[in-house]
Motif scaffolding. Structure first.
Motif, PDB file in Angstrom:
ATOM      1  N   ASP A 143       1.642 -12.375  -4.232  1.00 51.55           N
ATOM      2  CA  ASP A 143       2.451 -11.832  -5.321  1.00 51.55           C
ATOM      3  C   ASP A 143       2.350 -10.307  -5.325  1.00 51.55           C
ATOM      4  O   ASP A 143       1.468  -9.741  -4.693  1.00 51.55           O
ATOM      5  N   GLY A 144       3.290  -9.687  -6.003  1.00 53.25           N
ATOM      6  CA  GLY A 144       3.383  -8.239  -5.958  1.00 53.25           C
ATOM      7  C   GLY A 144       3.966  -7.794  -4.622  1.00 53.25           C
ATOM      8  O   GLY A 144       4.468  -8.605  -3.850  1.00 53.25           O
ATOM      9  N   VAL A 145       3.879  -6.512  -4.353  1.00 54.62           N
ATOM     10  CA  VAL A 145       4.374  -5.956  -3.095  1.00 54.62           C
ATOM     11  C   VAL A 145       3.251  -5.146  -2.467  1.00 54.62           C
ATOM     12  O   VAL A 145       2.591  -4.354  -3.138  1.00 54.62           O
ATOM     13  N   TYR A 192       4.579 -12.924   5.813  1.00 55.66           N
ATOM     14  CA  TYR A 192       3.439 -13.270   6.666  1.00 55.66           C
ATOM     15  C   TYR A 192       3.413 -12.299   7.841  1.00 55.66           C
ATOM     16  O   TYR A 192       4.442 -12.052   8.468  1.00 55.66           O
ATOM     17  N   VAL A 193       2.240 -11.758   8.141  1.00 56.58           N
ATOM     18  CA  VAL A 193       2.084 -10.834   9.268  1.00 56.58           C
ATOM     19  C   VAL A 193       0.934 -11.314  10.125  1.00 56.58           C
ATOM     20  O   VAL A 193      -0.172 -11.545   9.632  1.00 56.58           O
ATOM     21  N   ASN A 194       1.186 -11.476  11.410  1.00 50.46           N
ATOM     22  CA  ASN A 194       0.179 -11.847  12.388  1.00 50.46           C
ATOM     23  C   ASN A 194      -0.111 -10.601  13.222  1.00 50.46           C
ATOM     24  O   ASN A 194       0.798 -10.077  13.866  1.00 50.46           O
ATOM     25  N   VAL A 195      -1.346 -10.126  13.206  1.00 51.11           N
ATOM     26  CA  VAL A 195      -1.704  -8.898  13.922  1.00 51.11           C
ATOM     27  C   VAL A 195      -2.579  -9.249  15.120  1.00 51.11           C
ATOM     28  O   VAL A 195      -3.734  -9.653  14.956  1.00 51.11           O
ATOM     29  N   PRO A 196      -2.066  -9.092  16.344  1.00 47.19           N
ATOM     30  CA  PRO A 196      -2.873  -9.381  17.529  1.00 47.19           C
ATOM     31  C   PRO A 196      -3.905  -8.287  17.788  1.00 47.19           C
ATOM     32  O   PRO A 196      -3.871  -7.219  17.173  1.00 47.19           O
ATOM     33  N   GLU A 197      -4.803  -8.558  18.700  1.00 41.50           N
ATOM     34  CA  GLU A 197      -5.800  -7.568  19.113  1.00 41.50           C
ATOM     35  C   GLU A 197      -5.108  -6.276  19.551  1.00 41.50           C
ATOM     36  O   GLU A 197      -3.998  -6.307  20.073  1.00 41.50           O
ATOM     37  N   ASN A 198      -5.791  -5.168  19.336  1.00 39.42           N
ATOM     38  CA  ASN A 198      -5.358  -3.852  19.822  1.00 39.42           C
ATOM     39  C   ASN A 198      -4.058  -3.350  19.218  1.00 39.42           C
ATOM     40  O   ASN A 198      -3.438  -2.450  19.775  1.00 39.42           O
ATOM     41  N   MET A 199      -3.607  -3.933  18.096  1.00 37.82           N
ATOM     42  CA  MET A 199      -2.407  -3.432  17.431  1.00 37.82           C
ATOM     43  C   MET A 199      -2.822  -2.685  16.165  1.00 37.82           C
ATOM     44  O   MET A 199      -3.567  -3.210  15.340  1.00 37.82           O
ATOM     45  N   SER A 200      -2.332  -1.469  16.023  1.00 39.31           N
ATOM     46  CA  SER A 200      -2.625  -0.678  14.835  1.00 39.31           C
ATOM     47  C   SER A 200      -2.023  -1.350  13.602  1.00 39.31           C
ATOM     48  O   SER A 200      -0.875  -1.789  13.626  1.00 39.31           O
ATOM     49  N   HIS A 201      -2.830  -1.434  12.535  1.00 42.80           N
ATOM     50  CA  HIS A 201      -2.359  -2.035  11.293  1.00 42.80           C
ATOM     51  C   HIS A 201      -3.161  -1.488  10.113  1.00 42.80           C
ATOM     52  O   HIS A 201      -4.267  -0.992  10.276  1.00 42.80           O
ATOM     53  N   GLY A 202      -2.576  -1.564   8.949  1.00 44.16           N
ATOM     54  CA  GLY A 202      -3.233  -1.143   7.722  1.00 44.16           C
ATOM     55  C   GLY A 202      -2.424  -1.622   6.530  1.00 44.16           C
ATOM     56  O   GLY A 202      -1.334  -2.174   6.691  1.00 44.16           O
ATOM     57  N   PHE A 203      -2.953  -1.432   5.346  1.00 44.68           N
ATOM     58  CA  PHE A 203      -2.248  -1.874   4.142  1.00 44.68           C
ATOM     59  C   PHE A 203      -2.695  -1.032   2.957  1.00 44.68           C
ATOM     60  O   PHE A 203      -3.765  -0.414   2.984  1.00 44.68           O
ATOM     61  N   ARG A 204      -1.870  -1.019   1.924  1.00 38.82           N
ATOM     62  CA  ARG A 204      -2.213  -0.355   0.670  1.00 38.82           C
ATOM     63  C   ARG A 204      -1.246  -0.822  -0.409  1.00 38.82           C
ATOM     64  O   ARG A 204      -0.258  -1.502  -0.112  1.00 38.82           O
ATOM     65  N   ASN A 205      -1.546  -0.464  -1.648  1.00 35.28           N
ATOM     66  CA  ASN A 205      -0.657  -0.789  -2.756  1.00 35.28           C
ATOM     67  C   ASN A 205      -0.297   0.507  -3.482  1.00 35.28           C
ATOM     68  O   ASN A 205      -0.966   0.886  -4.442  1.00 35.28           O
ATOM     69  N   PRO A 206       0.766   1.201  -3.047  1.00 32.74           N
ATOM     70  CA  PRO A 206       1.167   2.433  -3.707  1.00 32.74           C
ATOM     71  C   PRO A 206       2.027   2.185  -4.949  1.00 32.74           C
ATOM     72  O   PRO A 206       2.484   3.124  -5.583  1.00 32.74           O
ATOM     73  N   TYR A 207       2.242   0.920  -5.288  1.00 39.35           N
ATOM     74  CA  TYR A 207       3.165   0.547  -6.349  1.00 39.35           C
ATOM     75  C   TYR A 207       2.464   0.471  -7.701  1.00 39.35           C
ATOM     76  O   TYR A 207       1.245   0.544  -7.796  1.00 39.35           O
ATOM     77  N   MET A 252      -4.747  -6.515  -5.210  1.00 41.73           N
ATOM     78  CA  MET A 252      -5.055  -5.115  -5.151  1.00 41.73           C
ATOM     79  C   MET A 252      -4.525  -4.446  -6.405  1.00 41.73           C
ATOM     80  O   MET A 252      -3.404  -4.724  -6.828  1.00 41.73           O
ATOM     81  N   GLU A 253      -5.335  -3.573  -6.935  1.00 48.09           N
ATOM     82  CA  GLU A 253      -4.931  -2.821  -8.110  1.00 48.09           C
ATOM     83  C   GLU A 253      -3.777  -1.870  -7.769  1.00 48.09           C
ATOM     84  O   GLU A 253      -3.644  -1.435  -6.615  1.00 48.09           O
ATOM     85  N   PRO A 254      -2.944  -1.538  -8.739  1.00 45.29           N
ATOM     86  CA  PRO A 254      -1.895  -0.547  -8.492  1.00 45.29           C
ATOM     87  C   PRO A 254      -2.506   0.758  -7.969  1.00 45.29           C
ATOM     88  O   PRO A 254      -3.538   1.207  -8.464  1.00 45.29           O
ATOM     89  N   GLY A 255      -1.908   1.322  -6.939  1.00 47.30           N
ATOM     90  CA  GLY A 255      -2.393   2.558  -6.352  1.00 47.30           C
ATOM     91  C   GLY A 255      -3.590   2.412  -5.428  1.00 47.30           C
ATOM     92  O   GLY A 255      -4.114   3.407  -4.933  1.00 47.30           O
ATOM     93  N   ALA A 256      -4.037   1.178  -5.159  1.00 45.61           N
ATOM     94  CA  ALA A 256      -5.212   0.969  -4.296  1.00 45.61           C
ATOM     95  C   ALA A 256      -4.946   1.485  -2.876  1.00 45.61           C
ATOM     96  O   ALA A 256      -3.889   1.217  -2.313  1.00 45.61           O
ATOM     97  N   PRO A 257      -5.905   2.221  -2.298  1.00 44.23           N
ATOM     98  CA  PRO A 257      -5.695   2.796  -0.971  1.00 44.23           C
ATOM     99  C   PRO A 257      -5.753   1.778   0.162  1.00 44.23           C
ATOM    100  O   PRO A 257      -5.268   2.041   1.258  1.00 44.23           O
TER     101      PRO A 257
END
Length: 86
Positions: free
Chosen positions: A24-26, A43-58, A1-6
């Motif tokens: 690599d990266g954070v 490592y993150v395992n996300v089961p069904e019905n669990m809220s999750h998301g990601f971004r690269n604010p770095y 993901m590019e730096p600052g990617a939403p």
């Protein structure tokens, strides 16, 4: 993901499991109401019905492997995230 990617804002999958592995990266991960910085080796395992998301604010590039599978595969109970740095 590019730096600052939403990335992906917090969302839920009702019939699939998703897993993230930071190479690599954070990456900033959101998991079940908690937000944390995920360094390489996380490592993150996300089961069904669990809220999750990601971004690269770095300021640096980040790389993560993301996989998903049908929800009939049982999630590992209690496994939320682990880091190689702990």
């Amino acid at each position: 993901m590019e730096p600052g990617a939403p990335g992906a804002s917090p969302h839920i999958h009702r019939e699939q499991l998703e897993a993230f592995y930071v190479l690599d990266g954070v990456v900033e991960l959101h998991l079940d109401g908690e937000t944390f910085a995920a360094p390489p080796g996380t490592y993150v395992n996300v089961p069904e019905n669990m809220s999750h998301g990601f971004r690269n604010p770095y300021q640096d590039q980040a790389t993560a492997s993301v996989s998903s599978t049908a929800g009939e595969v049982p999630a590992t109970p209690g496994l939320r995230w682990c880091s190689a740095n702990q």
